[in-house]
Design a protein around this motif. Structure first.
Motif, mmCIF file in Angstrom:
data_model
loop_
_atom_site.group_PDB
_atom_site.id
_atom_site.type_symbol
_atom_site.label_atom_id
_atom_site.label_comp_id
_atom_site.label_asym_id
_atom_site.label_seq_id
_atom_site.Cartn_x
_atom_site.Cartn_y
_atom_site.Cartn_z
ATOM 1 N N HIS A 57 0.809 -1.217 0.000
ATOM 2 C CA HIS A 57 0.000 0.000 0.000
ATOM 3 C C HIS A 57 0.844 1.270 0.000
ATOM 4 O O HIS A 57 0.358 2.339 -0.357
ATOM 5 N N TYR A 58 2.112 1.174 0.378
ATOM 6 C CA TYR A 58 2.980 2.360 0.364
ATOM 7 C C TYR A 58 3.492 2.701 -1.035
ATOM 8 O O TYR A 58 3.824 3.854 -1.316
ATOM 9 N N LEU A 59 3.592 1.713 -1.909
ATOM 10 C CA LEU A 59 4.360 1.887 -3.141
ATOM 11 C C LEU A 59 3.677 2.732 -4.224
ATOM 12 O O LEU A 59 4.367 3.504 -4.903
ATOM 13 N N TYR A 68 8.078 10.284 0.091
ATOM 14 C CA TYR A 68 7.092 10.936 0.951
ATOM 15 C C TYR A 68 7.161 10.250 2.310
ATOM 16 O O TYR A 68 7.772 9.195 2.471
ATOM 17 N N GLU A 69 6.541 10.850 3.299
ATOM 18 C CA GLU A 69 6.577 10.289 4.644
ATOM 19 C C GLU A 69 5.538 9.179 4.772
ATOM 20 O O GLU A 69 4.336 9.425 4.718
ATOM 21 N N ARG A 70 6.012 7.961 4.949
ATOM 22 C CA ARG A 70 5.072 6.852 5.093
ATOM 23 C C ARG A 70 4.209 7.010 6.336
ATOM 24 O O ARG A 70 3.081 6.506 6.389
ATOM 25 N N ALA A 373 18.162 4.485 -6.700
ATOM 26 C CA ALA A 373 18.799 5.267 -5.633
ATOM 27 C C ALA A 373 17.750 6.036 -4.834
ATOM 28 O O ALA A 373 17.824 6.124 -3.601
ATOM 29 N N ARG A 374 16.748 6.558 -5.530
ATOM 30 C CA ARG A 374 15.701 7.313 -4.839
ATOM 31 C C ARG A 374 14.859 6.382 -3.962
ATOM 32 O O ARG A 374 14.518 6.732 -2.832
ATOM 33 N N TRP A 378 14.446 6.512 0.152
ATOM 34 C CA TRP A 378 13.110 6.579 0.743
ATOM 35 C C TRP A 378 12.911 5.476 1.788
ATOM 36 O O TRP A 378 12.294 5.692 2.835
ATOM 37 N N LEU A 379 13.463 4.294 1.503
ATOM 38 C CA LEU A 379 13.335 3.168 2.425
ATOM 39 C C LEU A 379 14.398 3.162 3.527
ATOM 40 O O LEU A 379 14.401 2.278 4.367
#
Length: 384
Positions: A57-59, A68-70, A373-374, A378-379
């Protein structure tokens, strides 16, 4: 007879991408309002338990917004008070949906309550074993939110307290709309609570639309999310039956919301009257297997000429592209399949394999490196 407008495949592809929220400039700093804008495009976030890279659901939001901020999505999905905007229910599959969609799915809840929807193993709780499910509901009402594991002190005893029976009863209550998800625990276990303690009172007070009106509204939302689609694709978005969808599509066509068009190789294509027609799509995104752009695999192949199947359940020796493979969108084409894994212990993003489409490597390799890389950043992982 009026001749249908003919829309070529390249334009159909751009319309579909634009409807899904691709091709616009990503924000420098994402805020909850940007997440809501993504939801306005895709209508829902599908939930899946696989966590080899990131929860599914985050992807989709990352694919459209970038980093973005999960925690913003967590608050929208399982927060408290006014921060919460979403609820869990069965839509395409298990999904996170905006609160305002709850009335549109009450017909499905009513079907489940009568034992006419949901998995066969649960339907017994609508009739002969209903009292057992209601006892679970009473316990949640009195003791507060509960997960399946909270009932496991009774595990091993006969009857409905045995774990699998408890889970089936809780899932029937969920399908029937008596309970929904209050939160998720660290292992992603669903914690159930009464629907009226999660869904805002003003939403529950909204009139229940007729089934016909609900199906019309769902097809209209599916059409907006697709931009252009076949009838089968429209009904698949919210898992409506052919009969339910057929009448809704006909009604929306009469109203002019859906416009019949001709797309080479498609049968009975429909264009949403408000669909944008981008002249160009500048996109660069890794797509989760459960991203709504690609979850209907036949549509993916017709739109992009890209054969894609998830191979999680394929024996390792028989996989063609890998375990958790994400297609890479570059411009308006799907140009590669990337098998990814988050090694959380070593804090590394692992690229297990990359398979480019013919003639795509030279133009897309650099963009894919940037995107990997992005995603790693993010992770919170080191780049591959």
């Amino acid at each position: 007879m009026t001749q249908l407008e003919r829309i070529g495949l390249p334009l159909a592809r751009r319309i579909a991408l634009g409807a899904q929220g691709f091709g616009t400039r990503q924000p420098d700093s994402s805020k909850p309002a940007h997440l809501r804008r993504v939801l306005d495009h895709v209508q829902l976030f599908q939930i899946d338990s696989v966590n080899v890279l990131s929860r599914a659901h985050y992807l989709p939001a990352f694919s459209r917004l970038g980093a973005y901020e999960r925690t913003d999505l967590d608050r929208m999905a399982w927060g408290t008070g006014r921060a919460r905007k979403l609820f869990e229910y069965w839509a395409h599959e298990a999904s996170l949906l905006p609160f305002e969609m709850q009335p549109l799915l009450r017909w499905r809840m009513a079907q489940a309550d009568r034992g006419e929807a949901g998995w066969s193993g649960m339907r017994v709780y609508a009739q002969e074993r209903r009292a057992e499910a209601m006892a679970l509901l009473d316990r949640i009402r009195i003791d507060g939110p509960q997960a399946t594991s909270d009932f496991e002190t009774q595990k091993g005893q006969s009857g409905w307290w045995e774990w699998s029976d408890t889970k089936r009863a809780l899932e029937w209550l969920f399908w029937a709309g008596h309970i929904t998800t209050a939160t998720r625990r660290g292992n992603f276990e669903r914690v159930y609570d009464l629907t009226e303690r999660i869904i805002p009172a003003e939403v529950l007070a909204m009139p229940t639309p007729s089934e016909a009106d609900a199906h019309r509204a769902l097809i209209a939302r599916a059409a907006a999310a697709h931009g252009i689609a076949t009838g089968g694709e429209l009904r698949d978005y919210f898992r409506q039956s052919p009969e339910q969808a057929r009448a809704a599509i006909h009604s929306l066509a009469e109203e002019g919301v859906l416009v019949p068009v001709e797309v080479p190789g498609w049968r009975h294509a429909w264009l949403h009257r408000d669909a944008r027609r981008p002249r160009r799509i500048a996109a660069q995104a890794l797509l989760a297997p459960f991203d709504p752009l690609i979850w209907e695999r036949d549509r993916t192949e017709r739109l992009f000429g890209f054969h894609y199947r998830i191979e999680i359940y394929v024996p390792a020796g028989k996989r063609r592209h890998g375990y958790y493979v994400l297609p890479f969108l570059f411009g308006d084409r799907l140009v590669a399949r990337v098998d990814l894994k988050a090694d959380r212990q070593a804090s590394r993003l692992i690229v297990q394999s990359v398979h480019f489409e013919p003639d795509a490597r030279e133009e897309a390799a650099g963009a894919l490196e940037q995107e990997l890389a992005r995603m790693a950043g993010w992770l919170g992982l080191e780049s591959p």
